[in-house]
Design an enzyme around this catalytic site. Structure first.
Site, PDB file in Angstrom:
ATOM      1  N   ASP A 170      12.519  -9.305   4.668  1.00  0.00           N
ATOM      2  CA  ASP A 170      12.074  -7.966   5.067  1.00  0.00           C
ATOM      3  C   ASP A 170      11.399  -8.041   6.435  1.00  0.00           C
ATOM      4  O   ASP A 170      10.255  -8.446   6.554  1.00  0.00           O
ATOM      5  CB  ASP A 170      11.113  -7.433   4.004  1.00  0.00           C
ATOM      6  CG  ASP A 170      10.574  -6.048   4.346  1.00  0.00           C
ATOM      7  OD1 ASP A 170      10.779  -5.577   5.492  1.00  0.00           O
ATOM      8  OD2 ASP A 170       9.936  -5.439   3.472  1.00  0.00           O
TER       9      ASP A 170
ATOM     10  N   PHE B 278       4.439  -6.377   0.591  1.00  0.00           N
ATOM     11  CA  PHE B 278       4.554  -4.917   0.712  1.00  0.00           C
ATOM     12  C   PHE B 278       5.950  -4.602   1.236  1.00  0.00           C
ATOM     13  O   PHE B 278       6.352  -5.102   2.279  1.00  0.00           O
ATOM     14  CB  PHE B 278       3.506  -4.342   1.674  1.00  0.00           C
ATOM     15  CG  PHE B 278       3.590  -2.842   1.761  1.00  0.00           C
ATOM     16  CD1 PHE B 278       2.779  -2.043   0.960  1.00  0.00           C
ATOM     17  CD2 PHE B 278       4.492  -2.221   2.618  1.00  0.00           C
ATOM     18  CE1 PHE B 278       2.880  -0.657   1.003  1.00  0.00           C
ATOM     19  CE2 PHE B 278       4.599  -0.840   2.664  1.00  0.00           C
ATOM     20  CZ  PHE B 278       3.796  -0.050   1.861  1.00  0.00           C
TER      21      PHE B 278
ATOM     22  N   LYS C  82      10.552   0.673  11.641  1.00  0.00           N
ATOM     23  CA  LYS C  82       9.366   0.672  12.523  1.00  0.00           C
ATOM     24  C   LYS C  82       9.735   0.601  14.006  1.00  0.00           C
ATOM     25  O   LYS C  82      10.302   1.543  14.539  1.00  0.00           O
ATOM     26  CB  LYS C  82       8.407  -0.443  12.101  1.00  0.00           C
ATOM     27  CG  LYS C  82       7.736  -0.139  10.733  1.00  0.00           C
ATOM     28  CD  LYS C  82       6.538  -1.017  10.494  1.00  0.00           C
ATOM     29  CE  LYS C  82       5.963  -0.847   9.105  1.00  0.00           C
ATOM     30  NZ  LYS C  82       4.883   0.137   9.058  1.00  0.00           N
TER      31      LYS C  82
ATOM     32  N   THR D 210      23.220  11.272   2.513  1.00  0.00           N
ATOM     33  CA  THR D 210      23.748  12.408   3.286  1.00  0.00           C
ATOM     34  C   THR D 210      23.821  12.044   4.768  1.00  0.00           C
ATOM     35  O   THR D 210      24.859  12.187   5.405  1.00  0.00           O
ATOM     36  CB  THR D 210      22.861  13.646   3.106  1.00  0.00           C
ATOM     37  OG1 THR D 210      22.916  14.035   1.739  1.00  0.00           O
ATOM     38  CG2 THR D 210      23.355  14.795   3.970  1.00  0.00           C
TER      39      THR D 210
END
Lengths: 456, 456
Positions: free
Chosen positions: B281, B172, B312, B336
């Protein structure tokens, strides 16, 4: 102005930062502690009138007292220190915040909203809402098959459908893979990244002054609209149908390209005829700078767009959507944070100030004043600047070429005006909603001075 | 506990929220004003020991005094009220913040970092860094051609290359299109969204207890590694070569699936042999909960991974990268906002507390205590719970089936324990870094009680 920009302190910091990451886009280091209202301080003690506002994001200026107050309010503290997984465990005041803040300024006729983090992820999840809606209609009420549920885990058909989103040349919608698929501006955004082959239509390139080119502009818009129709038919035929059309009310990054209400009304009609959704990307155009709260309010669309992503001046990302685009299952439009209540605490103050000080009408009025200044400059420097255009203070003017534009921007920065570029040779104005006539005067004086210096 | 969870006030709010958005994932409404440390309050006055912490995000508990202090510090105010376009106009203290906070806890051997907003966009931009690196090497020093620069604007070759990222079943990595392409867990994340057809390898499914299944587990890991090799060769042959391998140190959402240091060492070797990057990850596993600051420190890799995205517990998104993955032009890894300095102001306090209170060793110690409790439960309820496993407090235990697991979670919630699930029938532990032995005792007592109630 005390030093050139970037000054020696900025340059030293850029050199330190370049040991940690690429600094090719850094203009200078800013001193946000001292920045106030429409004025941005840099670390060398220079003060600039900010007409680009952190890429069109600072709604009511730097260090607004109401933002400082929002930060200190006891009822907002928890939103800053305890960021929740909003989709699973929303805070007690969440429904009221959504109603009082985001729904209070919703586009006419829209009363559903989903928060997100930033502009790109608002586009990403808007697209997902469109894809789910499209496939649900295609399925006609039957539940997904076992094969669909299984195959989607391997990125394979039929659970992973071949469906597309139509976008426009000159459109900019963000930098993550799904948002980038709709973005067609500069190679620096796109080169070397795998992307889906989706249909891309031309966006009208209108001729100015509009009132002298009515017939030609209508023909140009019809040319683009016909190409949209043809692309949608073609993509349906090759088995990759268009589920949605993504468009900005004004193409910003692409060069401040405008189209008429007729164009957008017809685009909505084409979308409906092809059972596709209309995604109106208001990330840069929303939140009052165009003289309406949402730029698409200028178009008198027969009905609201289907999804309207926002971010930038709204401080939080998110998107409004029509009821039919509400997912039928939980956990489908979902991220760990699914937004950030602390940003809504700040937006709460912003929306109050916008309403109390009638700032949307302010941008309409100051925008007219800015435009009259730009028309004057066009008269004074023909062949150098042209095509002044705008809605409210979301305005732009073209230069004869990129080199002259970039020199003008550099020279204005040395004289205390910070302003942005877009497209090939366009100057774009993105001041705060608090920008006033006397700020326009400061700008126009310096602009005049810089243009006269560039005239050989 | 005063009412069932969700209680009547929560239920009323869910009903109001469902007029605005889908609420299928809402568990209950929380009262963050009163939540403290490891304890989460709900709007009905119930208090829960939180062992899932907003999907593994709350590092030092609710309303920690140091976070309250960080919010009030005069030098942090500007970071909350004046969010900059970081890539263009960074704040004066930015270099120091990156050094003192993010680089102070960087994975061993890594000294480059890029901030982002959230987990998914950290993965998205990590991938882009990998794609740029891969294509740069492929080009062997020649600049991009005119055709590449032009074709990429239309999402077409050669500027839009056919290159891929290899991921794992059960992995995931997020919900935006690029991150979702690597995600293979539940249909609810994936169904109906167009996705690229990229290679997906099996992830080892180890047998417990590990020490009794050494030979079988090594065979299982070799089977997966061989498939990685075969997929990479195959994808190279069909002209869609693998530029990077994306893997979690522990597959979290996929069911808390672990693999051995041997597996990860060999994976790095395979990546190198195929000129592909290794993306580790650490969005869920990073920031100290595994008994190391970064979970991959358990693997003694011969050299650091190439890119390490985080989010997280780190409060801000971002990714660490090796020098070779630094873009050669500005504006390529850019959004941005490109992050949020206010989140770094909070993380600054968090990192201080982690260091002062030696919290990484705390999770190692408390994790061992938690595991001994779980082993005891396995003995007491054989056939009902099994396969207890973990690194630090990032722990898990399997149930005999999903129905029993879900009942246990529901019953524990009614008795004041909030805990999460993952995979098909797994319970996952994601407490704060402040979790102590006496919290484990509270959990174990209630867990025992709930399991005994489920035993027929």
């Amino acid at each position: 102005m005390i030093t050139p920009v970037p000054g020696p302190r900025s340059q030293k910091l850029v050199s330190q930062l370049s040991d940690i990451q690429n600094t090719g886009a850094v203009q200078f280091f800013a001193d946000y502690d001292h920045s106030l209202g429409n004025y941005l301080f840099d670390v060398d003690g220079n003060v600039l009138l900010d007409m680009f506002t952190q890429i069109a994001t600072i709604p009511i200026g730097y260090s607004h007292p109401r933002l400082m107050e929002a930060l200190r309010k006891p009822e907002n503290i928890a939103s800053f220190v305890n960021r929740p997984a909003l989709g699973a465990l929303p805070p007690s005041n969440w429904v009221n915040k959504l109603k009082d803040v985001l729904l209070a300024v919703a586009p006419p006729g829209m009363n559903h909203v989903q928060t997100m983090q930033c502009g790109a992820c608002s586009i990403e999840h808007s697209q997902k809402a469109i894809f789910m809606w499209y496939q649900r209609h295609r399925r006609g009420g039957r539940p997904p098959s076992e094969e669909e549920l299984r195959s989607c885990l391997s990125n394979l058909e039929p659970g992973t459908p071949k469906i597309s989103v139509l976008s426009f040349y000159g459109g900019f919608h963000g930098r993550t893979m799904g948002a980038l698929a709709l973005t067609h501006t500069k190679w620096v955004h796109k080169l070397d990244f795998p992307q889906p082959d989706w249909p891309i239509a031309p966006f009208p390139r209108l001729k100015y002054p509009l009132e002298e080119n009515t017939r030609e502009n209508r023909e140009e818009e019809d040319r683009c609209l016909n190409e949209v129709r043809e692309l949608m038919d073609k993509w349906a035929k090759i088995g990759n149908p268009v589920a949605g059309i993504a468009v900005e009310p004004v193409q910003c990054e692409g060069g401040d390209n405008h189209a008429s209400p007729y164009f957008f009304q017809t685009l909505q009609k084409i979308a409906k005829e092809h059972d596709a959704a209309l995604l109106m990307d208001e990330v840069q155009t929303g939140c009052g700078s165009t003289g309406k709260f949402w730029a698409h309010e200028h178009f008198n669309l027969p009905q609201p767009p289907d999804v309207v992503p926002f971010a930038k001046k709204m401080m939080t990302g998110g998107f409004y959507f029509k009821q039919d685009f509400k997912p039928t299952e939980g956990n489908r439009i979902f991220t760990t944070w699914t937004g950030d209540p602390s940003k809504l605490s700040m937006l709460d103050a912003v929306v109050d100030v916008i309403q109390e000080e009638d700032l949307v009408n302010n941008t309409a009025r100051v925008g007219r004043y800015l435009m009259s200044g730009l028309y004057e400059m066009q008269k004074r420097y023909p062949g150098m600047v042209m095509n002044a255009r705008g809605l409210g203070t979301l305005a732009a003017i073209d230069f004869c070429d990129a080199e002259t534009r970039d020199k003008a921007i550099y020279n204005m920065k040395q004289k205390g005006i910070l302003i942005g570029s877009c497209g090939e040779k366009t100057l774009r104005f993105r001041p705060t909603l608090m920008f006033q006539e006397h700020h326009v005067d400061i700008f126009t004086d310096i602009f005049d001075n810089v243009l006269s210096g560039l005239k050989k």
